[in-house]
Design a protein around this motif. Structure first.
Motif, short mmCIF file in Angstrom:
data_model
loop_
_atom_site.label_atom_id
_atom_site.label_comp_id
_atom_site.label_asym_id
_atom_site.label_seq_id
_atom_site.Cartn_x
_atom_site.Cartn_y
_atom_site.Cartn_z
N GLY A 1 0.79 -1.22 0.00
CA GLY A 1 0.00 0.00 0.00
C GLY A 1 0.83 1.27 0.00
N TYR A 2 2.14 1.13 -0.10
CA TYR A 2 3.06 2.27 -0.04
C TYR A 2 3.98 2.26 -1.25
CZ TYR A 2 2.02 2.68 5.02
OH TYR A 2 1.40 2.84 6.24
N GLU B 1 2.04 -2.69 -4.39
CA GLU B 1 0.63 -2.66 -4.80
C GLU B 1 -0.27 -1.98 -3.76
OE1 GLU B 1 -2.81 -5.90 -6.13
OE2 GLU B 1 -0.70 -6.47 -6.14
N ARG B 2 -1.33 -1.36 -4.25
CA ARG B 2 -2.40 -0.83 -3.40
C ARG B 2 -3.55 -1.83 -3.45
NH1 ARG B 2 1.84 2.58 -4.24
NH2 ARG B 2 1.40 4.73 -3.66
N PRO B 3 -3.60 -2.80 -2.54
CA PRO B 3 -4.57 -3.90 -2.68
C PRO B 3 -5.98 -3.49 -2.25
CG PRO B 3 -3.34 -4.14 -0.65
CD PRO B 3 -2.76 -2.94 -1.37
N LEU B 4 -6.97 -4.17 -2.80
CA LEU B 4 -8.36 -3.91 -2.45
C LEU B 4 -8.74 -4.58 -1.14
CD1 LEU B 4 -10.10 -4.30 -5.92
CD2 LEU B 4 -9.68 -2.19 -4.66
N THR B 5 -8.17 -5.74 -0.86
CA THR B 5 -8.66 -6.53 0.27
C THR B 5 -7.62 -6.85 1.33
OG1 THR B 5 -8.26 -8.58 -0.98
CG2 THR B 5 -10.45 -7.59 -1.14
N ARG C 1 0.72 11.36 -6.37
CA ARG C 1 0.35 12.35 -7.39
C ARG C 1 -0.54 11.75 -8.48
NH1 ARG C 1 5.54 16.29 -7.54
NH2 ARG C 1 4.51 17.99 -6.42
N PHE C 2 -1.39 10.84 -8.10
CA PHE C 2 -2.41 10.31 -8.99
C PHE C 2 -3.56 9.85 -8.09
CE2 PHE C 2 0.66 7.10 -7.94
CZ PHE C 2 -0.05 5.93 -7.69
N ALA C 3 -4.73 9.65 -8.69
CA ALA C 3 -5.94 9.43 -7.89
C ALA C 3 -5.82 8.22 -6.98
CB ALA C 3 -7.15 9.29 -8.81
N LEU C 4 -5.28 7.11 -7.50
CA LEU C 4 -5.15 5.91 -6.67
C LEU C 4 -4.18 6.15 -5.53
CD1 LEU C 4 -5.75 2.96 -6.08
CD2 LEU C 4 -3.98 2.33 -7.74
N GLY C 5 -3.11 6.88 -5.80
CA GLY C 5 -2.13 7.15 -4.75
C GLY C 5 -2.73 7.97 -3.62
N ARG C 6 -3.55 8.95 -3.96
CA ARG C 6 -4.19 9.77 -2.92
C ARG C 6 -5.20 8.94 -2.13
NH1 ARG C 6 -3.81 13.26 -7.28
NH2 ARG C 6 -5.99 12.98 -7.92
N ALA C 7 -6.01 8.16 -2.83
CA ALA C 7 -6.98 7.31 -2.13
C ALA C 7 -6.27 6.30 -1.24
CB ALA C 7 -7.87 6.59 -3.15
#
Length: 275
Positions: free
Chosen positions: A61-62, A66-70, A186-192
């Motif tokens: 997540g960092y 990967e920024r995982p969903l679960t 600096r992109f939508a997924l990164g901010r979320a």
């Protein structure tokens, strides 16, 4: 800026970005929040040159991982991620150097499996009830969705203010260095992801629950602390030093929470001396 992480692996269905170099005694580095492995750029190359096998990775997540969903990205979840990576790399025993919430991960692992950790260095770590701040507690409790929905410009301004609080010397968090810390967001997924994978899991229950086990640690332990740390007061460092038998506390002047930014040469020296 130098690129540290040069490998990727999928473990338990999630992708981790990591670095594994050298053939000597393994030394594992753990970063904290709001950061990624970039924070070790002025440290690990010299540790590698000294003959150690250095392993570092971006927590799930960092950074570049990967920024995982679960998957669980709390500090307890990150312990499982770390152990899975170490198993993949064939590493059983190792020295551990950890910063901020990486220090919470280190405390959990070292107390649960002390036979694996040969030496433990905690740098400006979270501990006890030292985290999150009252401000972040209120945000998590009442306003997390509002903050997660803020505009890109508002988010960057907020994170910039946070990052500038991490150093004792303001110039240390500016220019290309500041840009490198902001880049993963600096992109939508990164901010979320910042709110979902980091802020949502700011929770001191794990570091409070581990306190009784600190007295059972027998490996060499050194605490490294910035005298001007605005996020983790020196009182917590002194409490940790008192609760971990035989531990050593080193306080570094002109150093903030991101001690590796304010005093990289001193941090390198302390790590190599400790190893």
């Amino acid at each position: 800026m130098p690129e540290l992480l040069d490998s990727e692996v999928i473990l338990n269905g999630v992708r981790l970005a990591y670095r594994d170099r050298g053939t000597g005694e393994p030394v594992v580095f753990l970063h904290g929040t709001p950061s990624h492995s970039f924070i070790w750029r002025d440290v690990v190359p010299e540790v590698e040159r000294a003959g150690y096998r250095v392993v570092l990775f971006d927590l799930l997540g960092y950074g570049q991982s990967e920024r995982p969903l679960t998957h669980d990205t709390s500090v307890r979840g990150q312990v499982d991620v770390l152990q899975t990576l170490l198993q993949h790399l064939g590493i059983d025993q190792f020295c551990l150097v950890a910063h901020d919430i990486g220090g919470a991960i280190a405390q959990l692992l070292a107390t649960a499996q002390p036979q694996r950790v040969r030496r433990l260095m905690l740098i400006d770590t979270v501990s006890y009830d030292s985290w999150p701040s009252e401000t972040w507690q209120a945000i998590i409790r009442d306003h997390l969705q509002d903050y997660a929905a803020m505009s890109a410009s508002d988010f960057e301004a907020m994170l910039t203010r946070q990052l500038q609080m991490t150093v004792a010397t303001p110039d240390r968090m500016s220019g290309a260095v500041l840009e490198a810390y902001l880049a993963p967001h600096r992109f939508a997924l990164g901010r979320a992801s910042f709110f979902e994978h980091q802020v949502r899991h700011y929770d001191s229950s794990s570091t409070q629950q581990v306190v009784p086990a600190l007295a059972q640690l027998t490996m060499p332990v050194r605490l490294l602390w910035g005298a001007q740390d605005a996020w983790q007061p020196i009182t917590y460092a002194k409490r940790l030093a008192a609760d971990i038998p035989g531990s050593e506390l080193v306080v570094i002047d002109n150093g903030g929470h991101f001690l590796m930014e304010d005093q990289p040469a001193r941090v390198r020296s302390e790590i190599l001396d400790f190893l």
